[in-house]
Design an enzyme around this catalytic site. Structure first.
Site, PDB file in Angstrom:
ATOM      1  N   CYS A   2       0.834  -1.191   0.000  1.00 32.95           N
ATOM      2  CA  CYS A   2       0.000   0.000   0.000  1.00 32.95           C
ATOM      3  C   CYS A   2       0.871   1.244   0.000  1.00 32.95           C
ATOM      4  O   CYS A   2       2.010   1.223   0.439  1.00 32.95           O
ATOM      5  CB  CYS A   2      -0.905   0.001   1.214  1.00 32.95           C
ATOM      6  SG  CYS A   2      -1.904  -1.492   1.388  1.00 32.95           S
ATOM      7  N   ARG A  27       2.096   0.603  -5.945  1.00 30.58           N
ATOM      8  CA  ARG A  27       2.088  -0.100  -4.671  1.00 30.58           C
ATOM      9  C   ARG A  27       0.703  -0.624  -4.316  1.00 30.58           C
ATOM     10  O   ARG A  27       0.562  -1.347  -3.316  1.00 30.58           O
ATOM     11  CB  ARG A  27       2.578   0.826  -3.558  1.00 30.58           C
ATOM     12  CG  ARG A  27       3.991   1.338  -3.739  1.00 30.58           C
ATOM     13  CD  ARG A  27       4.366   2.320  -2.644  1.00 30.58           C
ATOM     14  NE  ARG A  27       4.455   1.663  -1.350  1.00 30.58           N
ATOM     15  CZ  ARG A  27       5.568   1.157  -0.842  1.00 30.58           C
ATOM     16  NH1 ARG A  27       6.687   1.217  -1.522  1.00 30.58           N
ATOM     17  NH2 ARG A  27       5.578   0.591   0.349  1.00 30.58           N
ATOM     18  N   TRP A  74      -3.708  -1.971  -1.435  1.00 31.89           N
ATOM     19  CA  TRP A  74      -3.673  -3.336  -1.953  1.00 31.89           C
ATOM     20  C   TRP A  74      -4.284  -4.186  -0.846  1.00 31.89           C
ATOM     21  O   TRP A  74      -3.688  -4.376   0.203  1.00 31.89           O
ATOM     22  CB  TRP A  74      -2.244  -3.777  -2.242  1.00 31.89           C
ATOM     23  CG  TRP A  74      -2.158  -4.932  -3.199  1.00 31.89           C
ATOM     24  CD1 TRP A  74      -2.821  -6.114  -3.132  1.00 31.89           C
ATOM     25  CD2 TRP A  74      -1.373  -4.994  -4.392  1.00 31.89           C
ATOM     26  NE1 TRP A  74      -2.494  -6.912  -4.191  1.00 31.89           N
ATOM     27  CE2 TRP A  74      -1.606  -6.256  -4.979  1.00 31.89           C
ATOM     28  CE3 TRP A  74      -0.488  -4.119  -5.009  1.00 31.89           C
ATOM     29  CZ2 TRP A  74      -0.979  -6.664  -6.152  1.00 31.89           C
ATOM     30  CZ3 TRP A  74       0.129  -4.531  -6.172  1.00 31.89           C
ATOM     31  CH2 TRP A  74      -0.118  -5.777  -6.740  1.00 31.89           C
ATOM     32  N   ASN A  98      -0.077   0.696   6.099  1.00 30.21           N
ATOM     33  CA  ASN A  98       0.506  -0.324   5.227  1.00 30.21           C
ATOM     34  C   ASN A  98       1.031  -1.432   6.115  1.00 30.21           C
ATOM     35  O   ASN A  98       1.787  -1.171   7.050  1.00 30.21           O
ATOM     36  CB  ASN A  98       1.645   0.288   4.397  1.00 30.21           C
ATOM     37  CG  ASN A  98       2.343  -0.737   3.535  1.00 30.21           C
ATOM     38  OD1 ASN A  98       1.774  -1.774   3.233  1.00 30.21           O
ATOM     39  ND2 ASN A  98       3.575  -0.461   3.151  1.00 30.21           N
ATOM     40  N   GLY A  99       0.649  -2.686   5.857  1.00 33.52           N
ATOM     41  CA  GLY A  99       1.152  -3.800   6.650  1.00 33.52           C
ATOM     42  C   GLY A  99       0.036  -4.644   7.222  1.00 33.52           C
ATOM     43  O   GLY A  99      -1.107  -4.608   6.747  1.00 33.52           O
ATOM     44  N   GLU A 480      20.785 -22.116  -1.234  1.00 30.60           N
ATOM     45  CA  GLU A 480      20.558 -20.733  -1.632  1.00 30.60           C
ATOM     46  C   GLU A 480      21.621 -19.807  -1.034  1.00 30.60           C
ATOM     47  O   GLU A 480      22.092 -18.872  -1.694  1.00 30.60           O
ATOM     48  CB  GLU A 480      19.149 -20.299  -1.196  1.00 30.60           C
ATOM     49  CG  GLU A 480      18.843 -18.826  -1.318  1.00 30.60           C
ATOM     50  CD  GLU A 480      18.889 -18.282  -2.737  1.00 30.60           C
ATOM     51  OE1 GLU A 480      18.793 -17.049  -2.882  1.00 30.60           O
ATOM     52  OE2 GLU A 480      19.034 -19.065  -3.705  1.00 30.60           O
ATOM     53  N   LYS A 484      24.050 -17.397  -3.236  1.00 33.80           N
ATOM     54  CA  LYS A 484      24.147 -15.945  -3.058  1.00 33.80           C
ATOM     55  C   LYS A 484      25.601 -15.505  -2.899  1.00 33.80           C
ATOM     56  O   LYS A 484      26.025 -14.501  -3.466  1.00 33.80           O
ATOM     57  CB  LYS A 484      23.340 -15.499  -1.833  1.00 33.80           C
ATOM     58  CG  LYS A 484      21.857 -15.408  -2.063  1.00 33.80           C
ATOM     59  CD  LYS A 484      21.518 -14.253  -2.991  1.00 33.80           C
ATOM     60  CE  LYS A 484      20.175 -14.482  -3.643  1.00 33.80           C
ATOM     61  NZ  LYS A 484      20.162 -15.528  -4.686  1.00 33.80           N
ATOM     62  N   GLU A 487      27.383 -15.743  -6.227  1.00 28.08           N
ATOM     63  CA  GLU A 487      26.889 -14.794  -7.222  1.00 28.08           C
ATOM     64  C   GLU A 487      27.512 -13.410  -7.082  1.00 28.08           C
ATOM     65  O   GLU A 487      27.891 -12.787  -8.076  1.00 28.08           O
ATOM     66  CB  GLU A 487      25.363 -14.649  -7.108  1.00 28.08           C
ATOM     67  CG  GLU A 487      24.569 -15.777  -7.721  1.00 28.08           C
ATOM     68  CD  GLU A 487      23.080 -15.546  -7.579  1.00 28.08           C
ATOM     69  OE1 GLU A 487      22.366 -15.680  -8.589  1.00 28.08           O
ATOM     70  OE2 GLU A 487      22.615 -15.223  -6.469  1.00 28.08           O
ATOM     71  N   HIS A 503      30.252 -37.699   3.976  1.00 27.48           N
ATOM     72  CA  HIS A 503      30.347 -38.393   2.692  1.00 27.48           C
ATOM     73  C   HIS A 503      31.200 -37.623   1.690  1.00 27.48           C
ATOM     74  O   HIS A 503      31.013 -37.770   0.487  1.00 27.48           O
ATOM     75  CB  HIS A 503      28.945 -38.639   2.134  1.00 27.48           C
ATOM     76  CG  HIS A 503      28.149 -39.600   2.948  1.00 27.48           C
ATOM     77  ND1 HIS A 503      28.166 -40.966   2.730  1.00 27.48           N
ATOM     78  CD2 HIS A 503      27.322 -39.390   4.004  1.00 27.48           C
ATOM     79  CE1 HIS A 503      27.371 -41.559   3.609  1.00 27.48           C
ATOM     80  NE2 HIS A 503      26.848 -40.621   4.395  1.00 27.48           N
ATOM     81  N   LYS A 602      19.743 -10.513 -15.040  1.00 24.17           N
ATOM     82  CA  LYS A 602      18.581 -10.644 -14.168  1.00 24.17           C
ATOM     83  C   LYS A 602      17.633 -11.727 -14.666  1.00 24.17           C
ATOM     84  O   LYS A 602      17.105 -12.509 -13.888  1.00 24.17           O
ATOM     85  CB  LYS A 602      17.840  -9.305 -14.080  1.00 24.17           C
ATOM     86  CG  LYS A 602      16.660  -9.319 -13.118  1.00 24.17           C
ATOM     87  CD  LYS A 602      17.117  -9.595 -11.700  1.00 24.17           C
ATOM     88  CE  LYS A 602      15.951  -9.689 -10.730  1.00 24.17           C
ATOM     89  NZ  LYS A 602      16.375 -10.189  -9.419  1.00 24.17           N
TER      90      LYS A 602
END
Length: 607
Positions: A2, A27, A74, A98-99, A480, A484, A487, A503, A602
């Site tokens: 929002c 938003r 929203w 907002n939230g 992940e 990161k 990357e 192992h 991207k």
């Protein structure tokens, strides 16, 4: 996401409020509204739908008043109707928000028992009534806001307008962004610098937990304890650009920090917050009881989101899951069931291998579901069912907020599958949904580890190899984390299931190798602790991410970072944040191009 704006001006502010809301319409655009003071009284105009509907309402019935607040919504709690549109108000105070207010049901019941009458289905209205109650008891506006904030649980940004106070707006943030714009005899409040660009290029960003009292000639900022604080100002570009770094050094840092907000708004697309139940978006309903298996495919970070989802679907819905990296899927030629469901995950919705997998599954007669961040993308257009993430524009090449939003959507789908298949009861669903609703607040708390993580980055910057370990749903997060770091810092890193340590990977462990262990205190913690002892015996530098109970059982670790205690179901989303911060600060210490790392794009739109 929002949008919030507030203006203390010298002429009628309603037209300026609408102009700012237009800049924030990205938003949210379910409904919009403004409130000003006319003769000291709060007056509002609200409208369902696009901002042009609010403009039409204001053309038909203009608002005077040189102080006001506005909002573009929203929807989270309650349908996108005029009654649920912000600002929400009593005769004493108007609020935009907002939230998510997690404890709004308890607060609403308390207020209704005292005689308060509610006009909407939203969580926001409880904020207006709480503040109004404090004012009625004789509190000043500042004291009323401070008392109200202490009662709220969740991640949010708020702006308050008070009857009879034509030189005051109060704003507050906890987990959602809020910025102050400084003018000459005027001051402003907005969700970001974009809203403030027409008025000023002098901006101050509130830090988490701050609240601010604005008058036309003064700005007083307070921290969570109520102590007066000073926050550094910045010069924002006067150009009204849609993507702005704010006071962050890199887009990636900003996008990491946005996660409590965007995850909350993504969850709002899949949860009936009032009922505490899963509610899929219109046109995207699926009956998981009719499926024998689920096929998931994606690339890179999105693939790791799918790996986490496999644990969830198989545990909570007893639905077998086949998962493949999209670049391998169609070449492996797995047997597919006509009428079955293939779930494709992509931030851009244009990933070439994922799109090719979609078309392969379509040719085999499968139904296609897409978890995407761009609703107009090719994958979204070609899918039968679209499950949108609400991450907003993600500029940094290394995905952060898109990843956690993907996990949020997949978590909601797994709960839906569990209910459809009779594995989860209504009580189970309520418990899991409650855990998701708490997540934005927990994420905001986790981000407070950043200073500790930044200090650790100097150690990681000296390493040539780093290992990441996890069990259960923490294993994909370990993968992940390693991705990161690779990357954006260009340091070699590998993620492993902790049980695989003996192992092979343990051969790499010595005093020069940091070993990141992701281990919330759950039924698997004891086994992971045994792996940590094996690492410690060989001189490895253990960096443990855990919760308070896990920290008490940490043993011999180089560093222990304590995250908020959370239900195990949501720990993958929570633990994603510190590993993003670790990679980010390691890369910035090394001086790499964080937002545009070498050799990467991207969106991978070629095979």
């Amino acid at each position: 996401m929002c949008g919030i704006v507030g203006i203390l001006g010298r002429a009628p502010v309603a037209p300026q409020l609408v102009d700012s809301l237009k800049r924030l319409e990205y938003r949210g655009y379910d409904s919009a509204g403004v409130a000003t003071l006319d003769g000291g009284r709060i007056v509002r105009r609200r409208a369902e739908g696009k901002l042009r509907n609010l403009e039409a309402s204001l053309d038909a019935s203009p608002l005077d008043g040189a102080v006001g607040i506005g909002h573009t919504r929203w929807a989270t709690h309650g349908a996108p109707t005029e009654a649920n549109a912000h600002p929400h108000a009593t005769d004493r105070v108007a609020v935009v928000h907002n939230g998510i207010i997690e404890n709004f049901r308890e607060l609403r019941a308390e207020l209704e028992a005292e005689g308060a009458t509610f006009q909407s289905q939203t969580d926001t209205e409880v904020v207006a009534h709480l503040a109004s109650r404090e004012l009625a008891a004789g509190a000043s506006p500042r004291a009323a806001v401070q008392a109200t904030l202490k009662r709220l649980r969740g991640a949010f940004a708020l702006a308050f307008l008070f009857a009879g106070e034509d030189d005051l707006i109060i704003g507050a943030r906890r987990g959602s962004p809020l910025a102050i714009g400084h003018g000459q005899g005027e001051n402003y409040l907005g969700s970001d610098a974009i809203a403030l660009a027409p008025f000023t290029d002098s901006v101050t960003y509130l830090e988490d937990g701050d609240w601010v009292a604005l008058t036309r000639n003064a700005v007083e900022i307070f921290d969570e304890s109520g102590a007066t604080v000073v926050r550094a100002g910045v010069r924002a570009s006067a150009a009204a650009i849609v993507v702005d770094k704010g006071n962050y050094r890199h887009f990636m840092a900003k996008e990491i920090a946005e996660q409590p907000e965007v995850v909350g708004h993504t969850l709002a697309r899949f949860i009936d917050m009032s009922a505490g139940r899963i509610r899929l978006p219109e046109g995207a309903d699926v009956d998981f009881a009719k499926l024998d298996r689920l096929a998931i495919s994606a690339c890179g970070t999105a693939f790791y989101a799918g790996l986490v989802a496999r644990y969830w679907f198989e545990k909570f819905a007893r639905l077998p899951v086949d998962i493949d990296i999209a670049s391998e899927f169609r070449y492996r030629e797995p047997p597919l069931s006509p009428g079955g469901l293939a779930l494709l995950i992509s931030q851009s919705g244009e990933t070439a291998d994922t799109l090719a997998t979609l078309r392969h599954c379509r040719a085999q007669g499968m139904r296609i579901g897409a978890v995407v961040n761009v609703p107009t993308s090719t994958i979204a257009r070609e899918a039968d069912l679209v499950f949108p993430t609400v991450a907003g524009v993600e500029v940094g090449v290394a995905s952060t907020k898109a990843f956690t939003c993907q996990l949020a959507v997949l978590a909601a789908l797994a709960i839906k599958a569990g209910r459809d298949r009779g594995v989860l009861s209504v009580e189970d669903e309520t418990k899991l949904v409650s855990a998701l609703v708490e997540l934005p607040r927990l994420m905001a708390e986790a981000l407070r580890l950043e200073p500790e993580i930044e200090k650790l980055a100097t150690t990681f910057a000296k390493a040539q190899d780093v290992l990441y370990l996890g069990r259960g749903t923490s294993f994909p997060i370990a993968l992940e984390g390693a991705l990161k770091l690779k990357e954006i810092s260009y340091i070699h890193a590998e993620g492993y299931a902790a049980g695989e340590l003996k192992h092979g990977p343990i051969a790499l462990v010595d005093e020069s190798v940091p070993v990141v262990v992701l281990a919330p205190f759950d039924p698997l913690f004891e086994k992971t602790a045994s792996n940590m002892q094996e690492v410690a015996a060989r001189g490895g530098k253990i960096v443990l991410f855990t919760d308070a109970e896990g920290a008490a059982h940490a043993g011999d670790a180089f560093a222990v970072l304590t995250l908020p205690t959370a239900y195990a179901f949501v720990s993958p989303m929570l633990y994603a944040l510190p590993i993003q911060l670790l990679a980010y600060h390691t890369a910035t210490f090394m001086g790499t191009d964080v937002d545009q790392p070498r050799n990467l794009a991207k969106s991978v739109t070629v095979e």
